[in-house]
Design an enzyme around this catalytic site. Structure first.
Site, mmCIF file in Angstrom:
data_model
loop_
_atom_site.group_PDB
_atom_site.id
_atom_site.type_symbol
_atom_site.label_atom_id
_atom_site.label_comp_id
_atom_site.label_asym_id
_atom_site.label_seq_id
_atom_site.Cartn_x
_atom_site.Cartn_y
_atom_site.Cartn_z
ATOM 1 N N THR A 288 0.818 -1.207 0.000
ATOM 2 C CA THR A 288 0.000 0.000 0.000
ATOM 3 C C THR A 288 0.854 1.260 0.000
ATOM 4 O OG1 THR A 288 -1.776 -1.032 1.211
ATOM 5 C CG2 THR A 288 -1.551 1.338 1.495
ATOM 6 N N ARG B 27 -14.534 -6.923 2.111
ATOM 7 C CA ARG B 27 -13.607 -6.483 3.168
ATOM 8 C C ARG B 27 -13.028 -5.090 2.846
ATOM 9 N NH1 ARG B 27 -7.902 -4.973 3.581
ATOM 10 N NH2 ARG B 27 -7.165 -5.584 5.638
ATOM 11 N N GLY C 128 -4.369 -4.258 7.907
ATOM 12 C CA GLY C 128 -5.238 -3.136 8.243
ATOM 13 C C GLY C 128 -6.079 -3.355 9.477
HETATM 14 C C1 SD4 Z 1 -5.106 -3.162 4.132
HETATM 15 N N1 SD4 Z 1 -3.332 -1.819 5.016
HETATM 16 O O1 SD4 Z 1 -5.984 -3.206 3.284
HETATM 17 C C2 SD4 Z 1 -3.856 -2.394 3.801
HETATM 18 C C3 SD4 Z 1 -2.908 -3.288 3.121
HETATM 19 C C4 SD4 Z 1 -1.537 -2.757 3.120
HETATM 20 O O2 SD4 Z 1 0.608 -2.788 2.569
HETATM 21 O O3 SD4 Z 1 -1.170 -1.849 3.751
HETATM 22 N N2 SD4 Z 1 -0.651 -3.266 2.465
HETATM 23 O O4 SD4 Z 1 -5.155 -3.735 5.204
#
Ligand code: SD4
Length: 331
Positions: free
Chosen positions: A190, A218, A244
């Site tokens: 992300t 989700r 997350g």
């Molecule tokens: C999530 N935080 O959807 C995001 C995924 C993520 O690096 O950060 N990936 O939970």
């Protein structure tokens, strides 16, 4: 930022590209690395999770030409949203377990305005839709079909986000009959980005395709203001990457900004947020969570739980996106 630390982190000198701490790619004005007096001031600044140098380069371009922190952060993360080779953000992102690519994003400006989209499909740039939500509606968050419809009304084009590569990976995953949610500890990059412009104003954005092969519907932390991102222009900003669910439970980014308000440095605040997650999780060595933060003067901190290496922070100059790199030392 103290000169000693600052110079250590600016090992790449004249380009203004600063060595990567745990999660991030930095760009700091070159003029701010030359003289003693200037080391106190490190704006403009663009910093992001992981090693998305093209994204910080774009944000830097905007800042360097006098653009706002908000424009810089949007245009910066858009680079990753459009990059099909990045399977964790935007087009080319890995789908949920049913094969649907669903995107989450949010953006926040210097005045505390924010916009967010969750479970958005068929649109390459969720961050820009989030900005439209912020600027052109009385709302903060739009979800699913409503968000998609809103995007079309604002002129965004419908596009298939599932690339051949991500489809192949998903089909392979299904073959192994793991039709269950796994906590995907490695495949998540992300992008959370924080910027400061020449006026000293701060903005942030966070955008993701979320956990690969997640249960349909989700939503993670990334579009949740306070969890995946928080900006307070008086204090600083923070953003998160990783699992997350854990970030939401701690309201991590808000927590970090509040800790900075109480006097902690960005680094100390990130460490405290991670430590709270650790304290509440016996299985904290099985997942990844990382935070990145800046304060008003442009100090940067980052800290992460990484399975196998546990609590990691940047300790020396270097530039890598390899979490097992020696540039990171477990404590
Ligand atoms: C999530 N935080 O959807 C995001 C995924 C993520 O690096 O950060 N990936 O939970």
């Amino acid at each position: 930022m103290q000169r000693r630390n600052f110079l250590k982190k600016t090992g790449l000198g004249a380009t203004g590209i600063v060595a990567t701490p745990l999660l991030s790619s930095w760009k700091i004005a070159p003029q701010h690395i030359t003289t003693e007096e200037n080391t106190q001031s490190v704006i403009p600044l663009a910093v992001c999770t992981w090693n998305f140098e093209n994204a910080t380069a774009k944000a830097w371009e905007v800042l360097n030409s006098g653009g706002s922190a908000l424009d810089a952060v949007e245009q910066g993360v858009m680079i990753e949203e459009a990059d099909e080779s990045n399977q964790t953000v935007g087009k080319g992102g890995r789908p949920d377990r049913d094969g649907n690519v669903t995107l989450d994003a949010c953006i926040m400006d210097k005045d505390g305005n924010c916009g967010s989209v969750v479970y958005l499909q068929n649109i390459v740039h969720p961050v820009s839709v989030a900005r439209k939500v912020m600027e052109e509606t009385p709302h903060v968050m739009l979800a699913g079909k409503g968000a998609e419809q809103f995007a079309y009304e604002k002129g965004f084009q419908k596009e298939n986000l599932l690339t051949e590569r991500s489809k192949r990976d998903w089909l392979k995953w299904k073959e192994k009959s793991q039709y269950e949610t796994i906590i995907n500890i490695e495949n998540h990059d992300t992008i959370g980005m924080l910027t400061i412009d020449k006026n000293g104003d701060i903005a942030g954005a966070c955008t993701t395709s979320g956990m690969a092969y997640k249960v349909g519907g989700r939503v993670g932390d990334s579009p949740i203001v306070g969890a995946g991102l928080f900006i307070d222009n008086e204090i600083g900003g923070a953003t998160a990457t990783g699992v997350g669910e854990e970030v939401v439970k701690t309201v991590g980014s808000f927590l970090i900004v509040e800790l900075m308000r109480q006097g902690k440095s960005p680094q100390e605040a990130c460490e405290e947020a991670v430590n709270r997650i650790i304290a509440k999780n016996k299985n904290h060595d099985t997942f990844q969570v990382g935070f990145l933060a800046i304060n008003k003067t442009g100090e940067v901190g980052s800290y992460c739980i990484h399975p196998g290496f546990s609590y990691r922070k940047y300790t020396e100059e270097g530039h890598t996106n390899n979490p097992s790199s020696s540039h990171y030392k477990a404590e």
